[in-house]
Design an enzyme around this catalytic site. Structure first.
Site, PDB file in Angstrom:
ATOM      1  N   ASP A  30     -39.140  33.841 -18.066  1.00 15.98           N
ATOM      2  CA  ASP A  30     -40.512  33.984 -17.569  1.00 15.98           C
ATOM      3  C   ASP A  30     -40.896  35.457 -17.662  1.00 15.98           C
ATOM      4  OD1 ASP A  30     -42.186  31.868 -15.510  1.00 15.98           O
ATOM      5  OD2 ASP A  30     -42.889  33.936 -15.673  1.00 15.98           O
ATOM      6  N   THR A 123     -48.755  19.522 -20.721  1.00 13.75           N
ATOM      7  CA  THR A 123     -49.744  18.499 -21.102  1.00 13.75           C
ATOM      8  C   THR A 123     -50.876  19.178 -21.866  1.00 13.75           C
ATOM      9  OG1 THR A 123     -49.176  17.298 -19.112  1.00 13.75           O
ATOM     10  CG2 THR A 123     -51.238  16.676 -20.181  1.00 13.75           C
ATOM     11  N   GLU A 157     -44.278  15.112  -8.600  1.00 17.20           N
ATOM     12  CA  GLU A 157     -43.861  16.097  -7.606  1.00 17.20           C
ATOM     13  C   GLU A 157     -43.198  15.364  -6.447  1.00 17.20           C
ATOM     14  OE1 GLU A 157     -47.459  19.235  -8.145  1.00 17.20           O
ATOM     15  OE2 GLU A 157     -46.351  19.292  -6.263  1.00 17.20           O
ATOM     16  N   LYS A 206     -49.204  10.909 -22.845  1.00 16.95           N
ATOM     17  CA  LYS A 206     -49.250  11.579 -21.541  1.00 16.95           C
ATOM     18  C   LYS A 206     -50.628  11.417 -20.887  1.00 16.95           C
ATOM     19  CE  LYS A 206     -48.596  14.017 -17.995  1.00 16.95           C
ATOM     20  NZ  LYS A 206     -47.801  15.076 -17.548  1.00 16.95           N
ATOM     21  N   ASN A 210     -51.469   9.103 -17.443  1.00 25.10           N
ATOM     22  CA  ASN A 210     -52.042   9.659 -16.206  1.00 25.10           C
ATOM     23  C   ASN A 210     -53.409   9.055 -15.907  1.00 25.10           C
ATOM     24  OD1 ASN A 210     -49.904  11.198 -15.468  1.00 25.10           O
ATOM     25  ND2 ASN A 210     -50.908  13.183 -15.692  1.00 25.10           N
ATOM     26  N   GLY A 255     -56.628   4.103  -0.424  1.00 27.33           N
ATOM     27  CA  GLY A 255     -56.639   5.208   0.540  1.00 27.33           C
ATOM     28  C   GLY A 255     -57.714   6.213   0.196  1.00 27.33           C
ATOM     29  N   CYS A 262     -52.661  17.310 -11.287  1.00 31.63           N
ATOM     30  CA  CYS A 262     -52.564  16.646 -12.599  1.00 31.63           C
ATOM     31  C   CYS A 262     -53.673  15.638 -12.886  1.00 31.63           C
ATOM     32  CB  CYS A 262     -51.214  15.962 -12.725  1.00 31.63           C
ATOM     33  SG  CYS A 262     -49.862  17.098 -12.498  1.00 31.63           S
ATOM     34  N   LYS A 322     -49.785  14.924  -1.299  1.00 31.59           N
ATOM     35  CA  LYS A 322     -49.040  13.677  -1.105  1.00 31.59           C
ATOM     36  C   LYS A 322     -47.773  14.029  -0.328  1.00 31.59           C
ATOM     37  CE  LYS A 322     -46.257  13.675  -5.298  1.00 31.59           C
ATOM     38  NZ  LYS A 322     -45.816  12.931  -6.457  1.00 31.59           N
TER      39      LYS A 322
HETATM   40  C1  UGA Z   1     -48.528  12.583 -11.714  1.00 36.28           C
HETATM   41  C2  UGA Z   1     -47.859  11.443 -12.491  1.00 36.28           C
HETATM   42  O1  UGA Z   1     -47.481  10.386 -11.582  1.00 36.28           O
HETATM   43  C3  UGA Z   1     -46.640  11.937 -13.243  1.00 36.28           C
HETATM   44  O2  UGA Z   1     -46.093  10.877 -14.029  1.00 36.28           O
HETATM   45  C4  UGA Z   1     -47.055  13.098 -14.153  1.00 36.28           C
HETATM   46  O3  UGA Z   1     -45.939  13.631 -14.848  1.00 36.28           O
HETATM   47  C5  UGA Z   1     -47.687  14.193 -13.325  1.00 36.28           C
HETATM   48  O4  UGA Z   1     -48.816  13.660 -12.619  1.00 36.28           O
HETATM   49  C6  UGA Z   1     -48.108  15.296 -14.274  1.00 36.28           C
HETATM   50  O5  UGA Z   1     -49.046  15.089 -15.031  1.00 36.28           O
HETATM   51  O6  UGA Z   1     -47.410  16.319 -14.351  1.00 36.28           O
HETATM   52  P1  UGA Z   1     -48.069  13.784  -9.355  1.00 36.28           P
HETATM   53  O7  UGA Z   1     -49.367  14.491  -9.579  1.00 36.28           O
HETATM   54  O8  UGA Z   1     -46.880  14.538  -8.902  1.00 36.28           O
HETATM   55  O9  UGA Z   1     -47.614  13.018 -10.707  1.00 36.28           O
HETATM   56  O10 UGA Z   1     -48.352  12.708  -8.224  1.00 36.28           O
HETATM   57  P2  UGA Z   1     -48.434  11.139  -8.074  1.00 36.28           P
HETATM   58  O11 UGA Z   1     -47.246  10.647  -7.360  1.00 36.28           O
HETATM   59  O12 UGA Z   1     -48.766  10.494  -9.357  1.00 36.28           O
HETATM   60  O13 UGA Z   1     -49.675  11.016  -7.084  1.00 36.28           O
HETATM   61  C7  UGA Z   1     -50.951  11.554  -7.440  1.00 36.28           C
HETATM   62  C8  UGA Z   1     -51.974  11.269  -6.368  1.00 36.28           C
HETATM   63  O14 UGA Z   1     -52.309   9.887  -6.340  1.00 36.28           O
HETATM   64  C9  UGA Z   1     -51.530  11.620  -4.946  1.00 36.28           C
HETATM   65  O15 UGA Z   1     -52.570  12.285  -4.282  1.00 36.28           O
HETATM   66  C10 UGA Z   1     -51.275  10.270  -4.299  1.00 36.28           C
HETATM   67  O16 UGA Z   1     -51.469  10.282  -2.901  1.00 36.28           O
HETATM   68  C11 UGA Z   1     -52.309   9.392  -5.005  1.00 36.28           C
HETATM   69  N1  UGA Z   1     -51.956   7.961  -5.029  1.00 36.28           N
HETATM   70  C12 UGA Z   1     -50.847   7.535  -5.688  1.00 36.28           C
HETATM   71  C13 UGA Z   1     -52.794   7.032  -4.400  1.00 36.28           C
HETATM   72  O17 UGA Z   1     -53.836   7.385  -3.815  1.00 36.28           O
HETATM   73  N2  UGA Z   1     -52.473   5.698  -4.463  1.00 36.28           N
HETATM   74  C14 UGA Z   1     -51.362   5.260  -5.099  1.00 36.28           C
HETATM   75  O18 UGA Z   1     -51.137   4.031  -5.110  1.00 36.28           O
HETATM   76  C15 UGA Z   1     -50.530   6.205  -5.728  1.00 36.28           C
END
Ligand code: UGA
Length: 431
Positions: A30, A123, A157, A206, A210, A255, A262, A322
Site C-alpha cells: 500500500d 468491482t 462484510e 459482479k 449485487n 426492513g 456496495c 448491518k
Molecule cells: C455485498 C454482497 O452481499 C457481497 O456479495 C459483495 O461482495 C459485496 O456487497 C461487495 O460488493 O463488495 P455487503 O455490502 O457486505 O456485501 O453486505 P450484505 O450482507 O450484502 O448486506 C447489504 C445490505 O443489505 C445491508 O444493509 C443489509 O442489512 C441489507 N439486507 C440484506 C436487507 O435489508 N435484507 C436482506 O434480506 C439482506
C-alpha cells in the site's frame, strides 16, 4: 505461489491474508506507509471476524507467509501473480474514479520482468480488464508476456474470511488458458466452484449479482407494504417464497432496506453504464427508489404513533449498516437519525461496535453504554441494525426505564406477539 496484492484496504487485506492461509507467499502493498506500519505491528485496521487471528498466524516469525510493504515495484518484480485491489471511489454522476487502477496498471507495466498474471479484483465496469491489458502493454519496457484476469470478489462484510475460504464460486475471466490455469492452481484447495468466462462476463457477473440481491431486498420490501395493509405477515410470506429453491430464502428480510458501501454504489454504476449504452434499466431505478422510500415510510410510521417529534427522546439501537461490522458507510441509521433530528427529536444511541466511527461524524447523538441506557426516559426505541445481542435485551428492565413503551423494529428482529405480551406497543415492517 508468489503473490503480490496491491492495496491493503478491506478487500486487499482479506485477499492477501486468505491467500496466505491457502499456503501462498503473499506481499501486501500500500502507498499508505502508516497503514503498513500498523499492519507490521500486527494492528489490523478493519473489524472483520477471524482476520486478526489469521494475520497473526501468517506473520509469525519463521512461519511467515504474509508480508506488508510500501515498496510496490519490488513486490511486483517478486510475484508471479499480482492482485489489483485498489479503491475506485464513486463520482457524482454514478460513474467510478478509475485513476488508482490506471496508476497501478502503469506501475505493473514498468516493472514487468517475467511472465505474470495480473488479477483485477475491485468491482469495475465491463471493459476495464481489457483496458488494464492495454495500459500494461503501453508501459512495459521489454515485451514480456502477461495475462490479465477479471476475478471479482463476493465477500460480505462481517463474513468475508469465511466467504473467501468457502465461497459458492470463483469467477475467472480470462482470454488465455495459461492465465486461467494459474488462477485455478492458486485457488485449487478452495471448495468453491470455478467458473471460467470472458473478461467482460466476469466483470458483469459482479454487478449483476449485487444488483439482483438489492432487487430481492426492494422486492420483499414492496411486498411488506402490501402485507401491512392486508394483514399478511411478510416474514411468513418470505419463508413460503424462499423455500422454493428457484427463489431461495436469503435476502428476503424486509426492513429498512440495504445500506453499506456496495449495493448503492454498484447499482448506480450499473444504471450509469446502461444509460451510456442507451439502455433503460428501469428495474434498477425502481430498486433504488423503493430502498429510499423504506426510510421515509418508517419515519411516517413513527410520526403517526408519536405525533410531533419535537423534543421527543428516541433510543436508537444499531448504527452500523448491518450487524457484525463497525462500518457506517451509507448506514440506514445515519438517514433515520438525520430525519428524526430534522423533526426536533433528541437521539440517544447504542451500537456494539460502530459508536466510535459514528462519533467521528458531526451528528449530535448521546452515545450510551447499553441498549437499556439508550432506552432511558425514551418516548420510543427504534431498532435499526439487527445485532444478535439485541435479542438478549431484558425487556422488563427496558420497559421500566422508558417514558412510553413503544418499539419500532426496523429489521423485524422481535416477535410481535411476544413484544405485546411484554407490554410494548410494537411496530415491525410488513406484519
Ligand atoms: C455485498 C454482497 O452481499 C457481497 O456479495 C459483495 O461482495 C459485496 O456487497 C461487495 O460488493 O463488495 P455487503 O455490502 O457486505 O456485501 O453486505 P450484505 O450482507 O450484502 O448486506 C447489504 C445490505 O443489505 C445491508 O444493509 C443489509 O442489512 C441489507 N439486507 C440484506 C436487507 O435489508 N435484507 C436482506 O434480506 C439482506
Amino acid at each position: 505461489m508468489k503473490v503480490c496484492v496491491i492495496g491493503c484496504g478491506y478487500i486487499g487485506l482479506i485477499t492477501a491474508t486468505c491467500l496466505a492461509e491457502l499456503g501462498h507467499e503473499v506481499v501486501c502493498c500500500d502507498v499508505d506507509e502508516h497503514r503498513i506500519g500498523l499492519l507490521r505491528k500486527g494492528i489490523v485496521p478493519i473489524h472483520e471476524p477471524g482476520i486478526v487471528e489469521l494475520v497473526k498466524k501468517h506473520t509469525t516469525k519463521d512461519k511467515e507467509l504474509l508480508f506488508f510493504s510500501h515498496h510496490t515495484s519490488e513486490a511486483i518484480t517478486y510475484a508471479e501473480i499480482i492482485f489489483i485491489c485498489v479503491n475506485t471511489p464513486p463520482t457524482l454522476d454514478g460513474s467510478l474514479n478509475m485513476g488508482n487502477i490506471w496508476n497501478v496498471a502503469k506501475q505493473i507495466g514498468c516493472n514487468l520482468n517475467d511472465y505474470k498474471v495480473v488479477v483485477q479484483k475491485s468491482t469495475v465496469p465491463m471493459g476495464t480488464a481489457r483496458k488494464i491489458t492495454q495500459v500494461i502493454k503501453d508501459n512495459r519496457i521489454t515485451p514480456v508476456d502477461f495475462d490479465v484476469v477479471a476475478n471479482p470478489e463476493f465477500l460480505r462484510e462481517g463474513n468475508a474470511v469465511l466467504d473467501f475460504l468457502n465461497g459458492d464460486r470463483v469467477v475467472i475471466g480470462c482470454e488465455s488458458w495459461r492465465g486461467s490455469e494459474k488462477l485455478i492452481e492458486l485457488y485449487a484447495t478452495l471448495p468453491s466452484r470455478a467458473i471460467l468466462t470472458t473478461l467482460e462476463s466476469a466483470e458483469m457477473i459482479k454487478y449483476a449479482s449485487n444488483a439482483f440481491l438489492a432487487m430481492k431486498i426492494s422486492y420483499i420490501n414492496s411486498i411488506a407494504r402490501i402485507c401491512e395493509k392486508t394483514g399478511a405477515d411478510v416474514k411468513e410470506v418470505a419463508i413460503g417464497m424462499g423455500s422454493d429453491h428457484r427463489i431461495g430464502e436469503e435476502f428476503l428480510n424486509a426492513g429498512l432496506g440495504y445500506g453499506g458501501s456496495c449495493f448503492g454504489k454498484d447499482n448506480r454504476a450499473l444504471i450509469h453504464l446502461s444509460n451510456q449504452l442507451g439502455i433503460d434499466f428501469d428495474i434498477l431505478k425502481a430498486v433504488e427508489i423503493v430502498n429510499e422510500q423504506q426510510i421515509s415510510l418508517f419515519i411516517e410510521k413513527i410520526k403517526n404513533t408519536l405525533g410531533d417529534l419535537n423534543k421527543k427522546k428516541i433510543g436508537i439501537l444499531g448504527l452500523s449498516f448491518k450487524p457484525n461490522t463497525d462500518d457506517i458507510r451509507d448506514s440506514r441509521s445515519i438517514k433515520i437519525i438525520q430525519l428524526l433530528k430534522q423533526e426536533g427529536a433528541v437521539i440517544q444511541a447504542y451500537d456494539p461496535k460502530a459508536m466510535r466511527n459514528m462519533a467521528g461524524t458531526h451528528y449530535d447523538i448521546l452515545y450510551c453504554g447499553s441498549p437499556i441506557e439508550a432506552a432511558k426516559d425514551a418516548d420510543a426505541v427504534v431498532l435499526v441494525t439487527e445485532w444478535s445481542q439485541f435479542l438478549e435485551i431484558d425487556f422488563h428492565a427496558m420497559k421500566a426505564v422508558m417514558k412510553t413503551p413503544i418499539v419500532f423494529d426496523g429489521r423485524n428482529l422481535y416477535d410481535p406477539m411476544e413484544m405485546k405480551s411484554q407490554g410494548f406497543d410494537y411496530h415491525g415492517i410488513g406484519r
